[in-house]
Design a protein around this motif. Structure first.
Motif, short mmCIF file in Angstrom:
data_model
loop_
_atom_site.label_atom_id
_atom_site.label_comp_id
_atom_site.label_asym_id
_atom_site.label_seq_id
_atom_site.Cartn_x
_atom_site.Cartn_y
_atom_site.Cartn_z
N TRP A 1 45.31 41.00 39.90
CA TRP A 1 45.09 40.04 41.31
C TRP A 1 45.07 38.76 41.48
O TRP A 1 45.55 38.55 43.07
N ALA A 2 44.49 38.33 41.32
CA ALA A 2 44.13 37.27 41.47
C ALA A 2 45.43 36.37 41.55
O ALA A 2 45.86 35.74 42.24
N ALA A 3 46.69 36.86 40.53
CA ALA A 3 48.12 35.75 40.73
C ALA A 3 48.48 36.42 41.77
O ALA A 3 49.75 35.52 42.18
N ALA A 4 48.08 37.32 41.73
CA ALA A 4 49.34 38.46 43.77
C ALA A 4 48.85 37.74 44.44
O ALA A 4 49.69 37.33 45.00
N ALA A 5 47.55 37.40 45.02
CA ALA A 5 46.88 36.79 46.29
C ALA A 5 47.26 35.24 45.82
O ALA A 5 47.16 34.80 46.66
N VAL A 6 47.76 34.26 44.70
CA VAL A 6 47.83 32.64 45.07
C VAL A 6 49.15 32.72 45.46
O VAL A 6 49.25 32.37 46.45
N THR A 7 49.89 33.60 44.75
CA THR A 7 51.17 34.06 44.91
C THR A 7 51.48 34.43 46.59
O THR A 7 52.41 33.76 46.70
N TRP B 1 51.25 42.38 43.42
CA TRP B 1 50.56 43.71 43.47
C TRP B 1 50.52 44.80 43.65
O TRP B 1 49.83 46.07 43.08
N ILE B 2 51.66 45.11 42.86
CA ILE B 2 51.58 46.94 43.07
C ILE B 2 51.49 47.17 41.33
O ILE B 2 51.03 47.25 40.95
N THR B 3 52.57 45.84 40.02
CA THR B 3 51.40 45.76 38.79
C THR B 3 49.56 45.75 39.07
O THR B 3 49.04 46.42 38.17
N SER B 4 49.20 44.96 39.67
CA SER B 4 47.55 45.31 40.15
C SER B 4 47.18 46.65 39.65
O SER B 4 45.89 46.69 39.98
#
Length: 257
Positions: free
Chosen positions: A188-194, A225-228
């Motif tokens: 989730w954090a990686a998706a938000a930053v990306t 996002w999908i994976t999270s």
């Protein structure tokens, strides 16, 4: 609400009162309420949001292909119908995804606050932050990358079948490991930053090649996002079940509120 058949915690539950942790912002006693209905709604919204992410990922492909052709000089009709269709598809998917993500966030935060209050009943002294942070912690820039995770870890430990063990050095060993929680939160954090980086790249793009790179980064964000979202579904179901089962071991009573 009155207890209804098939709602697990609503059938047989406890209405318990817990004193807030000293120094906590929670001044009113915590009352146990069913997380099952909200948990089910959250799972549905997460699945729908993941589907919207797949649609957004699909909508990126035509635009990416056209930008690649334009960058390579192989696409001559840059104002053609294919370009317009790709742009319309990308715009539509963005609007649909935005609406569904807002709706999902509202339902998720309602569920998150519910399980946080319930966890205060299970373990009044096990929380490092007041229950209000279960809502507002998501809206604090930068800090929202770790505040909700800290709350989720405390909720998870308080809801676990066995109590958290306190070690001699003052650290704690949860009876139920945080593997699922940590995996979900990392993605989730990686998706938000990306996603933030892709938005900045999109605004700064001045050439087809730069726009293509930004769009590619957006695609990476969508995959994250999908994976999270998939892991979030697993997390919500597991935590809801833990609280439900823990409450079922208490005396039978009707849940109100």
């Amino acid at each position: 609400m009155e207890a209804t058949a098939g709602d697990g915690l609503c059938d047989v539950c406890i209405v318990a009162m817990a004193n807030p942790r000293p120094g906590s912002s929670s001044r009113t006693p915590a009352q146990l309420r069913s997380p099952v209905g909200l948990g089910q709604a959250t799972v549905v919204m997460l699945v729908v949001s993941a589907a919207a992410g797949l649609f957004a990922l699909y909508s990126i492909l035509p635009s990416y292909d056209i930008l690649t052709a334009v960058s390579d000089g192989a696409y001559q009709d840059a104002s053609g119908e294919k370009l317009n269709e790709a742009d319309r598809l990308l715009t539509l998917s963005g609007r649909v995804q935005f609406i569904l993500e807002i709706a999902t966030a509202v339902v998720f935060i309602c569920w998150f606050h519910r399980v946080r209050v319930n966890a205060e009943v299970f373990g009044p002294q096990d929380h490092r932050m007041g229950r209000g942070w279960a809502i507002w912690g998501w809206f604090v820039p930068v800090a929202n990358l770790w505040i909700p995770r800290r709350i989720a870890a405390d909720v998870w430990d308080a809801s676990a079948p066995l109590p958290t063990l306190s070690l001699e050095d003052g650290s704690r060993m949860p009876s139920s490991p945080h593997y699922l929680l940590n995996s979900w939160w990392f993605l989730w954090a990686a998706a938000a930053v990306t996603d933030r980086l892709s938005g900045q790249s999109m605004r700064r793009a001045e050439t087809p090649a730069e726009l293509r790179s930004a769009l590619g980064l957006t695609g990476v964000a969508e995959v994250l996002w999908i994976t999270s979202a998939v892991l979030a579904v697993m997390f919500v179901r597991r935590l809801t079940r833990m609280q439900n089962e823990k409450a079922l071991r208490g005396p039978a009573a009707r849940v109100t509120g």
